[in-house]
Design a protein around this motif. Structure first.
Motif, PDB file in Angstrom:
ATOM      1  N   LYS A   4       0.824  -1.211   0.000  1.00 55.09           N
ATOM      2  CA  LYS A   4       0.000   0.000   0.000  1.00 55.09           C
ATOM      3  C   LYS A   4       0.858   1.261   0.000  1.00 55.09           C
ATOM      4  O   LYS A   4       0.784   2.067  -0.914  1.00 55.09           O
ATOM      5  CB  LYS A   4      -0.949   0.001   1.198  1.00 55.09           C
ATOM      6  N   THR A   5       1.695   1.432   1.025  1.00 53.73           N
ATOM      7  CA  THR A   5       2.544   2.621   1.097  1.00 53.73           C
ATOM      8  C   THR A   5       3.865   2.257   1.766  1.00 53.73           C
ATOM      9  O   THR A   5       3.971   1.248   2.466  1.00 53.73           O
ATOM     10  CB  THR A   5       1.884   3.747   1.918  1.00 53.73           C
ATOM     11  N   GLY A   6       4.876   3.126   1.585  1.00 51.41           N
ATOM     12  CA  GLY A   6       6.129   2.961   2.300  1.00 51.41           C
ATOM     13  C   GLY A   6       7.247   2.448   1.419  1.00 51.41           C
ATOM     14  O   GLY A   6       7.216   2.558   0.182  1.00 51.41           O
ATOM     15  N   ALA A   7       8.260   1.887   2.069  1.00 49.99           N
ATOM     16  CA  ALA A   7       9.436   1.342   1.370  1.00 49.99           C
ATOM     17  C   ALA A   7       9.686  -0.061   1.889  1.00 49.99           C
ATOM     18  O   ALA A   7      10.042  -0.260   3.062  1.00 49.99           O
ATOM     19  CB  ALA A   7      10.654   2.229   1.621  1.00 49.99           C
ATOM     20  N   MET A   8       9.500  -1.060   1.012  1.00 53.91           N
ATOM     21  CA  MET A   8       9.606  -2.457   1.415  1.00 53.91           C
ATOM     22  C   MET A   8      10.317  -3.256   0.331  1.00 53.91           C
ATOM     23  O   MET A   8      10.252  -2.909  -0.852  1.00 53.91           O
ATOM     24  CB  MET A   8       8.221  -3.066   1.685  1.00 53.91           C
ATOM     25  N   GLU A   9      10.974  -4.319   0.742  1.00 54.83           N
ATOM     26  CA  GLU A   9      11.608  -5.229  -0.199  1.00 54.83           C
ATOM     27  C   GLU A   9      11.680  -6.617   0.421  1.00 54.83           C
ATOM     28  O   GLU A   9      11.652  -6.765   1.649  1.00 54.83           O
ATOM     29  CB  GLU A   9      13.012  -4.749  -0.559  1.00 54.83           C
ATOM     30  N   VAL A  10      11.765  -7.628  -0.420  1.00 54.54           N
ATOM     31  CA  VAL A  10      11.938  -9.008   0.041  1.00 54.54           C
ATOM     32  C   VAL A  10      13.433  -9.273   0.162  1.00 54.54           C
ATOM     33  O   VAL A  10      14.197  -9.024  -0.779  1.00 54.54           O
ATOM     34  CB  VAL A  10      11.285 -10.011  -0.920  1.00 54.54           C
ATOM     35  N   VAL A  11      13.851  -9.768   1.326  1.00 54.62           N
ATOM     36  CA  VAL A  11      15.268 -10.076   1.558  1.00 54.62           C
ATOM     37  C   VAL A  11      15.384 -11.535   1.987  1.00 54.62           C
ATOM     38  O   VAL A  11      14.393 -12.168   2.366  1.00 54.62           O
ATOM     39  CB  VAL A  11      15.872  -9.153   2.638  1.00 54.62           C
ATOM     40  N   GLU A  12      16.593 -12.037   1.935  1.00 55.31           N
ATOM     41  CA  GLU A  12      16.839 -13.422   2.336  1.00 55.31           C
ATOM     42  C   GLU A  12      17.965 -13.455   3.358  1.00 55.31           C
ATOM     43  O   GLU A  12      19.044 -12.897   3.140  1.00 55.31           O
ATOM     44  CB  GLU A  12      17.211 -14.270   1.116  1.00 55.31           C
ATOM     45  N   PHE A  13      17.702 -14.103   4.498  1.00 55.90           N
ATOM     46  CA  PHE A  13      18.702 -14.237   5.540  1.00 55.90           C
ATOM     47  C   PHE A  13      19.597 -15.444   5.257  1.00 55.90           C
ATOM     48  O   PHE A  13      19.291 -16.282   4.406  1.00 55.90           O
ATOM     49  CB  PHE A  13      18.034 -14.426   6.910  1.00 55.90           C
ATOM     50  N   GLU A  14      20.690 -15.522   6.023  1.00 59.48           N
ATOM     51  CA  GLU A  14      21.526 -16.709   5.952  1.00 59.48           C
ATOM     52  C   GLU A  14      20.692 -17.917   6.355  1.00 59.48           C
ATOM     53  O   GLU A  14      19.936 -17.869   7.328  1.00 59.48           O
ATOM     54  CB  GLU A  14      22.728 -16.579   6.892  1.00 59.48           C
ATOM     55  N   GLY A  15      20.815 -18.994   5.631  1.00 55.53           N
ATOM     56  CA  GLY A  15      20.008 -20.172   5.885  1.00 55.53           C
ATOM     57  C   GLY A  15      18.805 -20.264   4.969  1.00 55.53           C
ATOM     58  O   GLY A  15      18.078 -21.263   4.977  1.00 55.53           O
ATOM     59  N   GLY A  16      18.546 -19.176   4.191  1.00 56.09           N
ATOM     60  CA  GLY A  16      17.486 -19.237   3.199  1.00 56.09           C
ATOM     61  C   GLY A  16      16.153 -18.670   3.615  1.00 56.09           C
ATOM     62  O   GLY A  16      15.227 -18.613   2.797  1.00 56.09           O
ATOM     63  N   GLN A  17      15.992 -18.232   4.864  1.00 59.24           N
ATOM     64  CA  GLN A  17      14.710 -17.674   5.287  1.00 59.24           C
ATOM     65  C   GLN A  17      14.478 -16.336   4.615  1.00 59.24           C
ATOM     66  O   GLN A  17      15.359 -15.464   4.588  1.00 59.24           O
ATOM     67  CB  GLN A  17      14.654 -17.497   6.800  1.00 59.24           C
ATOM     68  N   ARG A  18      13.301 -16.152   4.070  1.00 60.10           N
ATOM     69  CA  ARG A  18      12.951 -14.900   3.402  1.00 60.10           C
ATOM     70  C   ARG A  18      12.072 -14.057   4.313  1.00 60.10           C
ATOM     71  O   ARG A  18      11.340 -14.562   5.154  1.00 60.10           O
ATOM     72  CB  ARG A  18      12.251 -15.177   2.074  1.00 60.10           C
ATOM     73  N   ALA A  19      12.164 -12.743   4.122  1.00 58.17           N
ATOM     74  CA  ALA A  19      11.404 -11.824   4.957  1.00 58.17           C
ATOM     75  C   ALA A  19      11.043 -10.592   4.148  1.00 58.17           C
ATOM     76  O   ALA A  19      11.703 -10.254   3.152  1.00 58.17           O
ATOM     77  CB  ALA A  19      12.211 -11.430   6.188  1.00 58.17           C
ATOM     78  N   LEU A  20       9.995  -9.914   4.588  1.00 58.83           N
ATOM     79  CA  LEU A  20       9.618  -8.624   4.020  1.00 58.83           C
ATOM     80  C   LEU A  20      10.241  -7.546   4.901  1.00 58.83           C
ATOM     81  O   LEU A  20       9.935  -7.460   6.092  1.00 58.83           O
ATOM     82  CB  LEU A  20       8.097  -8.504   3.986  1.00 58.83           C
ATOM     83  N   LYS A  21      11.141  -6.768   4.328  1.00 60.18           N
ATOM     84  CA  LYS A  21      11.865  -5.740   5.078  1.00 60.18           C
ATOM     85  C   LYS A  21      11.208  -4.386   4.851  1.00 60.18           C
ATOM     86  O   LYS A  21      11.036  -3.944   3.712  1.00 60.18           O
ATOM     87  CB  LYS A  21      13.326  -5.695   4.632  1.00 60.18           C
TER      88      LYS A  21
END
Length: 286
Positions: A4-21
């Protein structure tokens, strides 16, 4: 999920876990196939900001596609929990705020009519009997991130679902609750690590209702000798009791343990599905 609004991106941590930053104050919409039901669960796994320089909460959760202060909205972060909008306002400070700085936490909302409960890592924060969370075909979530890695907010999981009958509700209505969620290796009585979510759920119900006393029953299928199954089921029931008291802080006065072997099947032992259903743990209200 819709941005909707803001600044976001999909990132990947060590080990393969993905997150919305989220690196700014950012809103996402969780569209639902129908109106949020009368009984619902909203779960979010987040990593809060690592610094204390920002006073905003880590996240806000409300109903609908737009924030609306005529309805209840839940705010949580390392600084505390707040209920805003609607008929009730709540302010709770967090005593152990360093526990959440830059670290993962599970935030959970349980709604039942106007009743609203909020938990973080299975610790109940609030139980409000007259909240007004908006029932809509969407949920709006705000992540209060900032533009550096230290103060970014990460969302690793989100789940919205219709709530099933709770353990306490089942025990109150039916006098028993059965689960196949407590796991053992074949012929063994050691509780497997994969049982943790179910054990946490049981422990939370028992600690929330200290007056509740239950018998932990172990049940098996009819494969093998009856006396061996009886002995195994007793050992498994006792192992569950030991886990609840030793690892999750449940009072031993609330629990007893008994194995029934294959004497009380819940399904037909002639089929694989029936045998799987018979291999279970039950809580029976005393």
């Amino acid at each position: 999920m819709e941005f909707k609004t803001g600044a976001m991106e999909v990132v990947e941590f060590e080990g393969g876990q993905r997150a919305l930053k989220a690196s700014s104050s950012s809103d996402i919409i969780i569209p639902l196939p129908e109106l949020l039901p009368d009984r619902y669960t909203i779960e979010l796994d987040v990593i809060s900001r690592a610094g204390q320089g920002v006073g905003a909460s880590t996240l806000h959760v409300g109903g609908g596609r737009e924030r609306d202060n005529t309805f209840s909205e839940l705010h949580w972060g390392h600084g505390g929990f707040y209920l805003r909008g609607g008929p009730v306002q709540v302010d709770l400070d967090t005593k152990d705020r360093e526990r959440y700085l830059g670290k993962p936490a599970s935030f959970r909302i349980l709604g039942d009519g106007k009743y609203l409960k909020a938990y973080v890592d299975e610790k109940r924060l609030v139980n409000v009997p007259n909240a007004l969370f908006k029932r809509d075909k969407a949920v709006i979530v705000r992540l209060e991130g900032r533009d550096d890695d230290k103060d970014a907010v990460y969302l690793t999981r989100i789940r919205v679902a219709e709530s099933q009958k709770t353990i306490y509700d089942a025990l109150s209505a039916d006098g028993r609750w059965a689960t196949q969620g407590i796991l053992f290796d074949t012929g063994k009585s050691e509780v497997k690590p994969e049982s943790t979510p179910t054990l946490k759920q049981i422990a939370a119900a028992l600690k929330e209702h200290p007056e509740l006393k239950v018998e932990i029953q172990g049940h098996t299928d009819n494969v093998g000798k009856a006396d061996a199954n009886l002995k195994l089921s007793q050992a498994r029931a006792e192992a569950v009791k030991s886990s609840l008291t030793g690892e999750y802080g449940v009072s031993g006065d609330q629990l007893s343990a008994k194995g029934y072997g294959d004497t009380k099947p819940s399904g037909d032992n002639k089929s694989a599905e029936g045998r799987a259903n018979n291999r279970r743990v039950e809580l029976v209200k005393q």
